[in-house]
Design an enzyme around this catalytic site. Structure first.
Site, PDB file in Angstrom:
ATOM      1  CE  LYS A   7      -1.539  -3.927   2.914  1.00 58.69           C
ATOM      2  NZ  LYS A   7      -1.738  -5.305   2.238  1.00 58.69           N
TER       3      LYS A   7
ATOM      4  CB  SER B 253      -0.911  -0.081   1.264  1.00 61.45           C
ATOM      5  OG  SER B 253      -1.567   1.187   1.331  1.00 61.45           O
TER       6      SER B 253
ATOM      7  CE1 TYR C 120      -4.018  -1.946   5.011  1.00 57.12           C
ATOM      8  CE2 TYR C 120      -3.036   0.289   4.331  1.00 57.12           C
ATOM      9  CZ  TYR C 120      -3.636  -1.281   3.972  1.00 57.12           C
ATOM     10  OH  TYR C 120      -4.005  -1.309   2.729  1.00 57.12           O
TER      11      TYR C 120
END
Length: 301
Positions: A166, A149, A162
């Site tokens: 990622k 991401s 997150y």
């Protein structure tokens, strides 16, 4: 492009994963559709989404098997790979797409929110890749596609868990590519821009954020699938350790950390000379405190 191949797509009960699974099947692959049927935060579970997508593939004349094991558990990941091997006889590619969100500002983030997200994304990618690696090494071939991401590659607010997971996945992908290239195993990453259940959780607190969400809604999950199919195919035999971004009809090759600028001092450095000499010389090349939306500002085309 994937005739005779067997592919596992994790988190493929909906959104980007579903579109990738369907595209893989349309190109001739037998697909293991893995999804635990949980909420966006990873709670609960249902066999329904995986079964539904597997049924869709079969209705198209393809081959598919549903699976509801969790990638966050090493034994679960092994069962997912075994589903492919026992049902279709082999495993050729894995798409590490499964993910959850538990957003919070860093100073408010709990240990549970941190752990849960890393377990699914980073541990999940490791568990799946490690389980597949045994088979890839034996057959001297294999492809891994990890969904990273721009939240990790560039940055985002309220997503320390997150983002860390990622960006960790991109480093994991590079390490796998280095360690397993002698077995003809490839490992690449895709950072997708697409409207999905995960993106739908973006908070909308002002007109700027609302405009950003409307822009993302234009980018449908099916736009991600062609690159994933390509990277799983033999046509991508010379593509390894790369990071791509897909944004509607655009495909980007992303940079990876390399030296930007250096400064040398024959006498060595002291804290004072670092402050007086090194930092002023390097400051013009500092990387700005950007978020993903600051870098990708133009409308998708």
């Amino acid at each position: 492009m994937l005739e005779g191949k067997v592919v596992v797509v994790t988190g493929s009960g909906g959104g980007i994963g579903r579109e990738i699974a369907l595209a893989m099947a349309r190109q001739g692959a037998a697909v293991v559709v893995n999804d635990i049927g949980a909420s966006l935060s990873g709670e609960g579970g249902s066999a329904g989404p995986a079964q539904q997508v597997a049924d869709e593939i079969r209705a198209l004349g393809g081959k598919a098997a549903p699976n509801t094991d969790s990638v966050s558990d090493a034994a679960g990941a092994e069962r997912i790979i075994e589903t492919a091997v026992q049902t279709f006889g082999r495993i050729d590619a894995v798409v590490n797409n499964a993910g959850i969100l538990r957003d919070a500002l860093f100073h408010k983030m709990s240990a549970d929110e941190w752990d849960a997200v890393l377990k699914v994304h980073l541990y999940g990618a490791y568990n799946m890749s490690r389980a597949a690696a045994v088979h890839f090494r034996e057959q001297n071939s294999g492809a891994l596609v990890h969904m990273t991401s721009t939240s990790g590659l560039i940055g985002n607010l309220g997503q320390a868990n997150y983002s860390a997971a990622k960006l960790g996945m991109t480093a994991l992908s590079k390490s796998i590519a280095l360690d397993m290239q002698k077995f003809n195993v490839r490992s690449n990453c895709i950072a997708p821009f697409a409207w999905s259940r995960m993106i739908s959780s973006i908070p909308v607190k002002n007109e700027e954020q609302a405009a950003r969400v409307e822009k993302i809604k234009q980018m449908t999950p099916d736009k991600i699938a062609p690159l994933a199919v390509y990277l799983a195919s033999d046509a991508a035999a010379d593509v390894n350790a790369q990071v791509f971004t897909v944004r509607n009809n655009e495909i980007f090759l992303m940079s990876q950390p390399r030296p930007l600028r250096s400064i040398h001092r024959d006498q060595g450095w002291t804290p004072q000379t670092v402050a007086e000499h090194a930092m002023p010389a390097l400051k013009a090349s500092f990387v700005p405190l950007d978020r993903s939306a600051d870098v990708f500002q133009w409308d998708p085309v």
